[in-house]
Motif scaffolding. Structure first.
Motif, mmCIF file in Angstrom:
data_model
loop_
_atom_site.group_PDB
_atom_site.id
_atom_site.type_symbol
_atom_site.label_atom_id
_atom_site.label_comp_id
_atom_site.label_asym_id
_atom_site.label_seq_id
_atom_site.Cartn_x
_atom_site.Cartn_y
_atom_site.Cartn_z
ATOM 1 N N PRO A 129 -11.306 -13.116 35.233
ATOM 2 C CA PRO A 129 -12.444 -12.436 34.608
ATOM 3 C C PRO A 129 -12.024 -11.397 33.572
ATOM 4 C CG PRO A 129 -12.187 -11.763 36.910
ATOM 5 C CD PRO A 129 -11.292 -12.926 36.704
ATOM 6 N N VAL A 130 -10.869 -10.750 33.786
ATOM 7 C CA VAL A 130 -10.396 -9.762 32.805
ATOM 8 C C VAL A 130 -10.073 -10.440 31.476
ATOM 9 C CG1 VAL A 130 -8.511 -8.186 32.249
ATOM 10 C CG2 VAL A 130 -9.565 -8.097 34.501
ATOM 11 N N LEU A 131 -9.368 -11.559 31.528
ATOM 12 C CA LEU A 131 -9.051 -12.306 30.312
ATOM 13 C C LEU A 131 -10.319 -12.768 29.601
ATOM 14 C CD1 LEU A 131 -6.003 -14.531 31.363
ATOM 15 C CD2 LEU A 131 -6.008 -12.670 29.691
ATOM 16 N N HIS A 132 -11.283 -13.258 30.398
ATOM 17 C CA HIS A 132 -12.529 -13.757 29.815
ATOM 18 C C HIS A 132 -13.326 -12.624 29.172
ATOM 19 C CE1 HIS A 132 -15.735 -17.125 30.375
ATOM 20 N NE2 HIS A 132 -15.797 -16.592 29.183
ATOM 21 N N PRO A 155 -9.601 -14.335 13.791
ATOM 22 C CA PRO A 155 -9.807 -15.585 14.527
ATOM 23 C C PRO A 155 -8.526 -16.382 14.738
ATOM 24 C CG PRO A 155 -11.501 -15.305 12.867
ATOM 25 C CD PRO A 155 -10.499 -14.232 12.623
ATOM 26 N N LEU A 156 -7.660 -16.427 13.714
ATOM 27 C CA LEU A 156 -6.414 -17.182 13.848
ATOM 28 C C LEU A 156 -5.521 -16.561 14.910
ATOM 29 C CD1 LEU A 156 -4.543 -19.443 12.947
ATOM 30 C CD2 LEU A 156 -3.677 -17.909 11.143
ATOM 31 N N MET A 157 -5.400 -15.237 14.903
ATOM 32 C CA MET A 157 -4.570 -14.560 15.894
ATOM 33 C C MET A 157 -5.162 -14.720 17.291
ATOM 34 S SD MET A 157 -2.007 -13.489 14.271
ATOM 35 C CE MET A 157 -1.304 -12.560 15.635
ATOM 36 N N GLN A 158 -6.488 -14.677 17.364
ATOM 37 C CA GLN A 158 -7.142 -14.856 18.660
ATOM 38 C C GLN A 158 -6.877 -16.256 19.212
ATOM 39 O OE1 GLN A 158 -11.052 -13.208 18.886
ATOM 40 N NE2 GLN A 158 -11.737 -14.635 20.458
ATOM 41 N N PHE A 159 -6.925 -17.254 18.334
ATOM 42 C CA PHE A 159 -6.651 -18.621 18.761
ATOM 43 C C PHE A 159 -5.200 -18.759 19.223
ATOM 44 C CE2 PHE A 159 -4.827 -22.743 17.600
ATOM 45 C CZ PHE A 159 -5.558 -23.573 18.434
ATOM 46 N N ILE A 160 -4.264 -18.183 18.470
ATOM 47 C CA ILE A 160 -2.849 -18.259 18.838
ATOM 48 C C ILE A 160 -2.605 -17.591 20.183
ATOM 49 C CG2 ILE A 160 -0.528 -17.472 18.209
ATOM 50 C CD1 ILE A 160 -1.319 -17.815 15.284
ATOM 51 N N PHE A 161 -3.270 -16.442 20.408
ATOM 52 C CA PHE A 161 -3.109 -15.727 21.680
ATOM 53 C C PHE A 161 -3.632 -16.565 22.841
ATOM 54 C CE2 PHE A 161 -5.177 -13.048 24.909
ATOM 55 C CZ PHE A 161 -4.052 -12.375 25.401
ATOM 56 N N VAL A 162 -4.830 -17.134 22.666
ATOM 57 C CA VAL A 162 -5.424 -17.949 23.724
ATOM 58 C C VAL A 162 -4.567 -19.187 23.983
ATOM 59 C CG1 VAL A 162 -7.408 -19.374 24.355
ATOM 60 C CG2 VAL A 162 -7.769 -17.134 23.327
ATOM 61 N N PHE A 163 -4.168 -19.869 22.916
ATOM 62 C CA PHE A 163 -3.373 -21.084 23.055
ATOM 63 C C PHE A 163 -2.029 -20.785 23.717
ATOM 64 C CE2 PHE A 163 -0.388 -24.304 21.533
ATOM 65 C CZ PHE A 163 -1.069 -25.460 21.867
ATOM 66 N N GLY A 164 -1.390 -19.695 23.299
ATOM 67 C CA GLY A 164 -0.088 -19.330 23.872
ATOM 68 C C GLY A 164 -0.199 -18.952 25.339
ATOM 69 N N THR A 165 -1.238 -18.180 25.684
ATOM 70 C CA THR A 165 -1.411 -17.738 27.069
ATOM 71 C C THR A 165 -1.679 -18.923 27.995
ATOM 72 O OG1 THR A 165 -2.288 -15.608 26.346
ATOM 73 C CG2 THR A 165 -2.751 -16.271 28.611
ATOM 74 N N MET A 166 -2.621 -19.769 27.633
ATOM 75 C CA MET A 166 -2.982 -20.887 28.492
ATOM 76 C C MET A 166 -1.903 -21.971 28.492
ATOM 77 S SD MET A 166 -5.544 -19.620 29.730
ATOM 78 C CE MET A 166 -6.802 -18.383 29.393
#
Length: 348
Positions: free
Chosen positions: A178-181, A191-202
């Protein structure tokens, strides 16, 4: 075309996650069922948000709604964990990803139908991938945490020690999702950095889970089989003192009448034989030889007869006897899952 672009990332991700399941822990039918459950949870959340939308300000909904989503998505995963349907990190990731994927499929459809200004396929595809990763990744984390909680409960019931690290990890996982969400919904940046962060984390979570879980499954198979085969050999040869478990059984021998102790030995032997048979089939599935080495009708009949006798002895043993041998005669969630798969194979 936009709907295909919105759904494609989810289909690809589920396919990738399913293909890393070397042990065939989750069937395609069950995987699709979890996707459907995820879609149902999306409908439930949509209804909840309609009720709470007027009560919550927009800035508050960014914090409350993600938590509600993870709670609702966690309900089918809690059912699976409590029923011992997910017992390893890898199958918790698979089921969690399926539930989260089903949720994101319906959410993306709602976004296309109810959203404004969505015309570019690239935008739809980009959003579909990012949202899918968030929902599937967070659901996978929740599933892993619930699986650990069930494992701790089983160890407690078996009067085994609980590791503080396992307790801390389960709490961390259940809070992390829930914290990540919330962070994803509430804090917007490039948006690009957010996508990279999400993709890298998951993606990192998936890779870590894969390597950690393969090692854990092999340790469960190798060490468990070695101990159980040694115990089985000592029982059949009448040399219980050759193993620690046998020594324990000898130490409680005088506490029971001779006929009851004989039932206890038979019960332990059946427990070991069923465990060995179940783990052997897991290893065969991992090797991809399930179709080449099917169980014969005689083997299926023997296994089901052993299981029936095992349950009869379990029912007939007194409470004192069951409590005494509880530390050595137990099916951990992984053992129970392997046994259920073996029984299902025998009934085919």
């Amino acid at each position: 075309m936009q709907f295909v672009a919105a759904l494609l990332p989810v289909v690809i991700y589920i396919f990738v996650v399913y293909k890393i399941d070397n042990f065939s822990l989750i069937s395609v039918k069950n995987l699709l069922l979890q996707v459907f459950c995820g879609m149902v949870t999306a409908l439930v959340c949509f209804g909840l948000f309609q009720l709470t939308g007027e009560m919550l300000a927009d800035e508050h909904s960014d914090y409350i709604n993600p938590v509600l989503e993870e709670i609702v998505k966690g309900l089918p995963l809690l059912y699976l964990a409590s029923r011992k349907k997910i017992v390893f990190f890898i199958d918790s990731v698979i089921c969690g990803a399926a539930v989260g994927g089903g949720f994101s499929i319906l959410e993306n459809i709602f976004y296309l139908l109810l959203g404004d200004g969505i015309t570019g396929i690239g935008t739809v595809l980009f959003r579909g991938l990012e949202v899918a990763l968030i929902h599937m990744g967070c659901s996978a984390i929740v599933a892993a945490g619930l699986m650990l909680v069930v494992r701790l409960v089983e160890r407690s019931r078996s009067r085994l020690g609980l590791k503080r690290s396992d307790i801390a990890m389960s709490v961390f996982l259940l809070l992390e999702a829930p914290v990540l969400h919330v962070c994803h919904n509430a804090f917007h940046f490039n948006p690009l950095m957010q996508f990279i962060f999400v993709f890298g984390t998951m993606g990192g979570l998936l890779m870590w889970t894969y390597y950690y879980d393969v090692d854990m499954i092999h340790r469960w198979l190798d060490k468990g089989l070695d101990k159980q085969l040694s115990l089985l050999d000592s029982i059949k040869n009448g040399h219980l003192d050759d193993t620690p478990t046998g020594v324990f059984l000898e130490s409680v021998k005088d506490a029971f009448p001779a006929e009851d102790f004989f039932d206890i030995i038979c019960y332990v032997q059946l427990n070991v034989e069923l465990n060995v048979a179940a783990k052997s089939r897991v290893m065969i599935r991992e090797s991809g030889l399930e179709r080449d080495l099917p169980l014969s009708d005689e083997e299926k009949e023997l296994i089901m007869a052993q299981y029936t006798e095992y349950k009869i002895l379990e029912k007939n043993l007194g409470k004192a006897a069951r409590m005494t041998i509880a530390p050595i005669v137990k099916f951990y969630p992984a053992d129970q899952k392997a046994l259920e798969d073996l029984k299902a194979e025998c009934k085919m």
